[in-house]
Design an enzyme around this catalytic site. Sequence first.
Site, PDB file in Angstrom:
ATOM      1  N   ASP A  12       0.854  -1.204   0.000  1.00 26.81           N
ATOM      2  CA  ASP A  12       0.000   0.000   0.000  1.00 26.81           C
ATOM      3  C   ASP A  12       0.886   1.249   0.000  1.00 26.81           C
ATOM      4  O   ASP A  12       0.889   2.043   0.935  1.00 26.81           O
ATOM      5  CB  ASP A  12      -0.951   0.009   1.208  1.00 26.81           C
ATOM      6  CG  ASP A  12      -0.215  -0.001   2.550  1.00 26.81           C
ATOM      7  OD1 ASP A  12      -0.810   0.443   3.555  1.00 26.81           O
ATOM      8  OD2 ASP A  12       0.965  -0.428   2.593  1.00 26.81           O
ATOM      9  N   ASP A  45       6.718   1.249   1.898  1.00 25.03           N
ATOM     10  CA  ASP A  45       6.423   0.256   0.851  1.00 25.03           C
ATOM     11  C   ASP A  45       7.308   0.506  -0.367  1.00 25.03           C
ATOM     12  O   ASP A  45       7.773  -0.435  -1.019  1.00 25.03           O
ATOM     13  CB  ASP A  45       4.967   0.356   0.410  1.00 25.03           C
ATOM     14  CG  ASP A  45       3.977   0.139   1.532  1.00 25.03           C
ATOM     15  OD1 ASP A  45       3.794   1.078   2.332  1.00 25.03           O
ATOM     16  OD2 ASP A  45       3.422  -0.970   1.627  1.00 25.03           O
ATOM     17  N   ASN A  69      -2.500   2.666   3.585  1.00 30.79           N
ATOM     18  CA  ASN A  69      -1.944   4.005   3.875  1.00 30.79           C
ATOM     19  C   ASN A  69      -2.779   5.099   3.235  1.00 30.79           C
ATOM     20  O   ASN A  69      -2.878   6.214   3.745  1.00 30.79           O
ATOM     21  CB  ASN A  69      -0.514   4.114   3.336  1.00 30.79           C
ATOM     22  CG  ASN A  69       0.470   3.375   4.201  1.00 30.79           C
ATOM     23  OD1 ASN A  69       0.351   3.393   5.428  1.00 30.79           O
ATOM     24  ND2 ASN A  69       1.414   2.690   3.598  1.00 30.79           N
ATOM     25  N   THR A  88       2.965  -6.000   2.707  1.00 29.23           N
ATOM     26  CA  THR A  88       3.428  -4.868   3.534  1.00 29.23           C
ATOM     27  C   THR A  88       2.287  -3.874   3.791  1.00 29.23           C
ATOM     28  O   THR A  88       2.535  -2.709   4.088  1.00 29.23           O
ATOM     29  CB  THR A  88       4.603  -4.139   2.848  1.00 29.23           C
ATOM     30  OG1 THR A  88       4.152  -3.620   1.588  1.00 29.23           O
ATOM     31  CG2 THR A  88       5.779  -5.066   2.626  1.00 29.23           C
ATOM     32  N   PHE A 119      -0.630  -0.909  12.694  1.00 31.24           N
ATOM     33  CA  PHE A 119      -1.585  -0.401  11.704  1.00 31.24           C
ATOM     34  C   PHE A 119      -2.079  -1.483  10.724  1.00 31.24           C
ATOM     35  O   PHE A 119      -3.284  -1.626  10.506  1.00 31.24           O
ATOM     36  CB  PHE A 119      -0.924   0.744  10.930  1.00 31.24           C
ATOM     37  CG  PHE A 119      -1.761   1.320   9.820  1.00 31.24           C
ATOM     38  CD1 PHE A 119      -1.502   0.990   8.497  1.00 31.24           C
ATOM     39  CD2 PHE A 119      -2.820   2.172  10.100  1.00 31.24           C
ATOM     40  CE1 PHE A 119      -2.279   1.512   7.459  1.00 31.24           C
ATOM     41  CE2 PHE A 119      -3.604   2.706   9.072  1.00 31.24           C
ATOM     42  CZ  PHE A 119      -3.336   2.369   7.754  1.00 31.24           C
ATOM     43  N   ASN A 120      -1.183  -2.219  10.079  1.00 30.31           N
ATOM     44  CA  ASN A 120      -1.598  -3.154   9.030  1.00 30.31           C
ATOM     45  C   ASN A 120      -2.575  -4.205   9.561  1.00 30.31           C
ATOM     46  O   ASN A 120      -3.529  -4.581   8.886  1.00 30.31           O
ATOM     47  CB  ASN A 120      -0.388  -3.863   8.406  1.00 30.31           C
ATOM     48  CG  ASN A 120       0.417  -2.951   7.506  1.00 30.31           C
ATOM     49  OD1 ASN A 120      -0.106  -1.960   7.007  1.00 30.31           O
ATOM     50  ND2 ASN A 120       1.684  -3.266   7.336  1.00 30.31           N
ATOM     51  N   HIS A 164       9.692   0.390   7.908  1.00 28.95           N
ATOM     52  CA  HIS A 164       9.082  -0.875   8.340  1.00 28.95           C
ATOM     53  C   HIS A 164       9.077  -1.934   7.224  1.00 28.95           C
ATOM     54  O   HIS A 164       9.602  -3.022   7.380  1.00 28.95           O
ATOM     55  CB  HIS A 164       7.620  -0.641   8.746  1.00 28.95           C
ATOM     56  CG  HIS A 164       7.402   0.411   9.784  1.00 28.95           C
ATOM     57  ND1 HIS A 164       7.655   0.238  11.126  1.00 28.95           N
ATOM     58  CD2 HIS A 164       6.949   1.687   9.663  1.00 28.95           C
ATOM     59  CE1 HIS A 164       7.342   1.335  11.793  1.00 28.95           C
ATOM     60  NE2 HIS A 164       6.923   2.235  10.939  1.00 28.95           N
ATOM     61  N   ASP A 165       8.462  -1.605   6.103  1.00 23.46           N
ATOM     62  CA  ASP A 165       8.172  -2.623   5.074  1.00 23.46           C
ATOM     63  C   ASP A 165       9.423  -3.208   4.451  1.00 23.46           C
ATOM     64  O   ASP A 165       9.455  -4.369   4.040  1.00 23.46           O
ATOM     65  CB  ASP A 165       7.298  -2.006   3.979  1.00 23.46           C
ATOM     66  CG  ASP A 165       5.943  -1.602   4.520  1.00 23.46           C
ATOM     67  OD1 ASP A 165       5.309  -0.704   3.938  1.00 23.46           O
ATOM     68  OD2 ASP A 165       5.514  -2.176   5.540  1.00 23.46           O
TER      69      ASP A 165
HETATM   70  O1  RIB Z   1       2.701   0.071  10.878  1.00 25.15           O
HETATM   71  C1  RIB Z   1       3.536   0.249   9.767  1.00 25.15           C
HETATM   72  C2  RIB Z   1       2.858  -0.218   8.522  1.00 25.15           C
HETATM   73  O2  RIB Z   1       1.714   0.588   8.276  1.00 25.15           O
HETATM   74  C3  RIB Z   1       3.729  -0.070   7.267  1.00 25.15           C
HETATM   75  O3  RIB Z   1       3.382  -1.075   6.354  1.00 25.15           O
HETATM   76  C4  RIB Z   1       3.331   1.267   6.710  1.00 25.15           C
HETATM   77  O4  RIB Z   1       3.493   1.347   5.288  1.00 25.15           O
HETATM   78  C5  RIB Z   1       1.874   1.287   7.039  1.00 25.15           C
HETATM   79  O5  RIB Z   1       1.195   0.581   6.023  1.00 25.15           O
HETATM   80 CA    CA Z   2       2.764  -0.522   4.064  1.00 33.74          CA
END
Ligand code: RIB
Ligand code: CA
Length: 324
Positions: free
Chosen positions: A10, A15, A37, A121, A162-163, A236-237
Amino acid sequence: MGRKVILDCDPGHDDAFAMMLAVQHLEVLGITTIGGNCTLENVTKNALKVLEVLGRTDIPVFAGHSCPMTVPLVTAPQFHGETGLDGPVLPEPAVKAQEKHAVDFIVETVMDTDDVTLIATGPLTNIAAAINREPRIVERVTELSIMGGSVTYGNWTPTAEFNIFVDPEAAYRVFNSGLHIKMSGLNLTRQCCLTGEHVKKFREIGTKAANLAADLTDFFIGATVKSAELTGANMHDACAVAWLIDPSLVKSAQMHIDIELKGDLTRGMTVCDYRHLRGVEPEIDLHREPQMAFRGEKPNAEAGLELDFPGFMELLYRTLTNYK
Ligand code: RIB
Ligand code: CA
């Protein structure tokens, strides 16, 4: 060429870094997009834009689900801006996304092609939908590497990342499907923290990809510092991809992980069972201590615990330098 993968994402600043690593080091059969996102329309456009900067418009992009399985979409404009990829100024993509739906692409590709690894991701809606559509993909997929969840704290709520939080029902389906999962959770990805010194190095590298990395990181640092009072941008991703490229970059542990769906304070939490890491449990007399009977489930995932951040940055610098 590295292992065959499908990257479900996303974009999203981090990403985009996952894409830069995957496209150069793995055989990306296709990129699928998911609302997360930002809206599905924007994250799909962003994926096309990043591929154009990388000179890889040969990689097909397939749009997937625009919202989670059972709840409305939650987006993250405070971190990624209104476009989902604020910061760099990129032209409208010249190439369009494929007509085929992302879930059809995932199912057809996995059923027709051996040894495919899935990478996710963003929220897990497309992956869960593909498993529901064709459960046999579970035994055909080599493994699923995700950025999501956490062995410790959350970032969207005190307990949820979040994801997973965006679509907990999808995550529950995926974690209970039988797929082997590599989980790059927040406890790992917060170790991947980029600052102004890294932006400076990207600018010195000077390739188009490195300049995109610099513009993305610049914006992401500003947004993260403002919204989360952190000291830099967590990519993160990129961890979920780097782990596949060079397994020595991540120390991990097998454990059982499940998804909380009901808790007022814990919905979307990845509940990680660390207990077996205490070592061999002493023999107990269940007649005397029946409350000790619960042994927990067998491990269904590998949770990333420690990142070799210098090693990660070396891989990233080398990758950005290699893009012409
Ligand atoms: O919490 C981090 C995640 O949430 C990452 O994948 C970032 O791109 C958002 O999607
Ligand atoms: Ca992401």
